[in-house]
Motif scaffolding. Structure first.
Motif, PDB file in Angstrom:
ATOM      1  N   ASN A   1     -11.334  24.051  -0.069  1.00 60.19           N
ATOM      2  CA  ASN A   1     -12.332  22.637   0.679  1.00 60.19           C
ATOM      3  C   ASN A   1     -11.730  23.152   2.458  1.00 60.19           C
ATOM      4  O   ASN A   1     -10.533  23.831   2.680  1.00 60.19           O
ATOM      5  CB  ASN A   1     -11.081  21.712   1.197  1.00 60.19           C
TER       6      ASN A   1
ATOM      7  N   ARG B   1     -14.932  15.920  -0.161  1.00 65.49           N
ATOM      8  CA  ARG B   1     -13.343  17.060  -0.381  1.00 65.49           C
ATOM      9  C   ARG B   1     -13.489  17.060  -2.298  1.00 65.49           C
ATOM     10  O   ARG B   1     -14.303  16.159  -3.021  1.00 65.49           O
ATOM     11  CB  ARG B   1     -12.580  16.765   0.070  1.00 65.49           C
ATOM     12  N   GLY B   2     -12.596  17.430  -2.158  1.00 65.30           N
ATOM     13  CA  GLY B   2     -12.383  17.651  -4.210  1.00 65.30           C
ATOM     14  C   GLY B   2     -11.265  18.712  -4.256  1.00 65.30           C
ATOM     15  O   GLY B   2     -10.998  19.849  -3.867  1.00 65.30           O
TER      16      GLY B   2
ATOM     17  N   SER C   1     -14.547  20.867 -11.865  1.00 71.02           N
ATOM     18  CA  SER C   1     -14.298  20.497 -10.633  1.00 71.02           C
ATOM     19  C   SER C   1     -14.171  18.800 -10.396  1.00 71.02           C
ATOM     20  O   SER C   1     -15.447  18.252 -11.242  1.00 71.02           O
ATOM     21  CB  SER C   1     -15.486  20.719  -9.929  1.00 71.02           C
TER      22      SER C   1
ATOM     23  N   PHE D   1     -15.669  15.913  -7.151  1.00 65.30           N
ATOM     24  CA  PHE D   1     -15.487  15.944  -6.144  1.00 65.30           C
ATOM     25  C   PHE D   1     -15.609  14.915  -5.835  1.00 65.30           C
ATOM     26  O   PHE D   1     -16.284  13.866  -6.150  1.00 65.30           O
ATOM     27  CB  PHE D   1     -16.872  17.213  -5.383  1.00 65.30           C
TER      28      PHE D   1
END
Length: 257
Positions: free
Chosen positions: A22, A67-68, A117, A119
């Motif tokens: 990030n 963000r994530g 992932s 996010f």
């Protein structure tokens, strides 16, 4: 009967943004992630708090806009993400990608191994979701990703069976490779939940607050009462009654002992 874990006793993690690729925080006072760990995870190590039955991880994550969690590996774990606020976008090395909002769930059998992932792609709204890891019945199985898109009113003053055992004839929309069930409830009236012999549950107060009692309708039970607030956890071993203070929102994971 039950063991109350107040929010103040949970480990709170606010990791460096660089851990998951990030950019630096937009606001120096607000970190990109605030996560409450109910069990040992990442930098929080407590050999006396590793798990509860087959429940290995319960993280209450608040992710700031844009963000994530960048791509990272998982294997041999049943992973469920329950979205409370905002929208969560999943992507993985098997080509799956989608975004889901409040009341929805993403679930994945990580099996033999996968990269994924998660996010928050919103420019303005934070995303809160409950990340749950459950130990699988079998290891090195085929990787599978599925999801359930939440419906308005699905858990209004009733227990909604969100996740069930894939080996059982369950009506739950999500199914995992373990003898465990996840229920949600958003309620303004008294609710009961039966814990059968040889079973137990972990209860999370997602939003609001309620009074928790052992079901006094059962014979030979000592009636105990506990106020449970947002972010609190409870280990439950007997059937319970929940009396909301206004409106409450809970998530309950039921499993064998």
């Amino acid at each position: 009967m039950f063991i109350h874990i107040p929010a103040k006793d949970l480990y709170v993690s606010e990791p460096d943004p660089r851990y998951f690729g990030n950019p630096q925080n937009d606001d120096a006072k607000v970190n990109w992630l605030k996560s409450r760990f109910h069990f040992s995870f990442a930098e929080y190590r407590d050999p006396q708090n590793q798990s509860f039955g087959v429940l290995r991880v319960m993280n209450d994550d608040l992710v700031q806009p844009n963000r994530g969690f960048g791509e990272h590996p998982h294997s041999n774990m049943e992973i469920v993400s329950y979205i409370v606020q905002g929208e969560l976008t999943h992507g993985d090395s098997k080509g799956n990608k989608e975004s889901l909002g409040r009341g929805s769930a993403q679930y994945m059998s990580a099996g033999s191994g996968v990269y994924h992932s998660e996010f928050n792609l919103s420019k303005k709204e934070a995303c809160r979701f409950i990340q749950i890891w459950i130990l699988p019945r079998q290891t090195n199985t085929k990787v599978q990703y599925k999801s359930y898109r939440g419906q308005n009113g699905q858990a209004d003053n009733k227990w909604f069976h969100l996740v069930g055992d894939l080996q059982e004839n369950s009506l739950a929309p999500a199914k995992i490779n373990q003898d465990a069930n996840i229920w949600i409830n958003e309620f303004t009236t008294e609710q009961r939940f039966e814990i059968k012999e040889g079973r137990q549950a972990y209860l999370l107060c997602v939003e609001g607050s309620f009074e928790l009692n052992i079901d006094s309708c059962l014979p030979l039970q000592d009636v105990k009462s506990q106020l449970v607030n947002q972010h609190d956890g409870v280990k439950v071993f007997k059937s319970i009654v929940l009396k909301p203070k206004g409106k409450a929102h809970v998530l309950l994971i039921e499993m064998k002992k």
